[in-house]
Design a protein around this motif. Structure first.
Motif, PDB file in Angstrom:
ATOM      1  N   HIS A  30       0.798  -1.217  -0.095  1.00 20.14           N
ATOM      2  CA  HIS A  30       0.175  -0.136   0.070  1.00 20.14           C
ATOM      3  C   HIS A  30       0.975   1.483   0.018  1.00 20.14           C
ATOM      4  N   VAL A  31       0.794   2.115  -1.049  1.00 20.83           N
ATOM      5  CA  VAL A  31       1.672   3.242  -1.129  1.00 20.83           C
ATOM      6  C   VAL A  31       0.725   4.551  -0.816  1.00 20.83           C
ATOM      7  N   ARG A  58      -6.945   8.467   4.659  1.00 22.02           N
ATOM      8  CA  ARG A  58      -6.210   7.395   4.058  1.00 22.02           C
ATOM      9  C   ARG A  58      -5.534   6.655   4.911  1.00 22.02           C
ATOM     10  N   LEU A  59      -4.794   6.996   5.481  1.00 18.58           N
ATOM     11  CA  LEU A  59      -3.914   6.188   6.492  1.00 18.58           C
ATOM     12  C   LEU A  59      -4.820   5.482   7.473  1.00 18.58           C
ATOM     13  N   ARG A 107      -6.808  -0.022   8.607  1.00 16.91           N
ATOM     14  CA  ARG A 107      -8.254  -0.885   8.936  1.00 16.91           C
ATOM     15  C   ARG A 107      -8.012  -2.083   7.866  1.00 16.91           C
ATOM     16  N   LEU A 108      -7.738  -1.833   6.850  1.00 21.73           N
ATOM     17  CA  LEU A 108      -7.895  -3.005   5.277  1.00 21.73           C
ATOM     18  C   LEU A 108      -6.487  -3.815   5.455  1.00 21.73           C
ATOM     19  N   LEU A 109      -5.519  -3.409   6.319  1.00 23.82           N
ATOM     20  CA  LEU A 109      -4.366  -4.000   5.939  1.00 23.82           C
ATOM     21  C   LEU A 109      -4.373  -5.347   6.168  1.00 23.82           C
ATOM     22  N   ASP A 145       0.526  -7.823   3.917  1.00 21.50           N
ATOM     23  CA  ASP A 145       0.751  -6.489   3.210  1.00 21.50           C
ATOM     24  C   ASP A 145       1.734  -5.545   4.207  1.00 21.50           C
ATOM     25  N   ALA A 146       2.053  -4.816   3.379  1.00 22.71           N
ATOM     26  CA  ALA A 146       2.829  -3.375   3.918  1.00 22.71           C
ATOM     27  C   ALA A 146       2.581  -2.242   3.612  1.00 22.71           C
TER      28      ALA A 146
END
Length: 99
Positions: free
Chosen positions: A5-6, A16-17, A22-24, A28-29
């Motif tokens: 995720h960028v 956004r952060l 929450r969706l991580l 993921d990173a």
């Protein structure tokens, strides 16, 4: 399936952060670049949210952007340069840029 995720937008301008956190997924990173690097600023809600996940979070920061903003990085954050950014992009199955 792993996702990088960028984020490049300031964590103080929108959510956004927090949405990303929450969706991580567990594979993921997150890569912070541009104004998103301000998320590591001490004593902010963004930093507290990152600290709360520090044990399990794979967090990368574009070192050039952190240096340009004179940020002090926590020890648990991995610094990458532009070639490192490219390396991460191919290491993960997908790249999701939070526009």
């Amino acid at each position: 399936m792993s996702t990088l995720h960028v984020l490049s937008h300031s964590p103080f301008a929108d959510s956004r952060l927090s949405s990303c956190l929450r969706l991580l997924g567990h594979e993921d990173a997150i890569l912070l670049c541009g104004d998103a690097t301000y998320a590591v600023t001490a004593s902010t809600a963004a930093r507290q949210a990152l600290d709360a996940k520090a044990d399990s979070l794979k967090l990368f920061i574009l070192e050039e952007d952190a240096k340009a903003r004179n940020l002090v990085l926590p020890d648990w954050v991995s610094r990458v340069d532009y070639p490192g950014f490219v390396e991460l992009s191919v290491q993960y199955d997908k790249v999701n840029t939070w526009l």
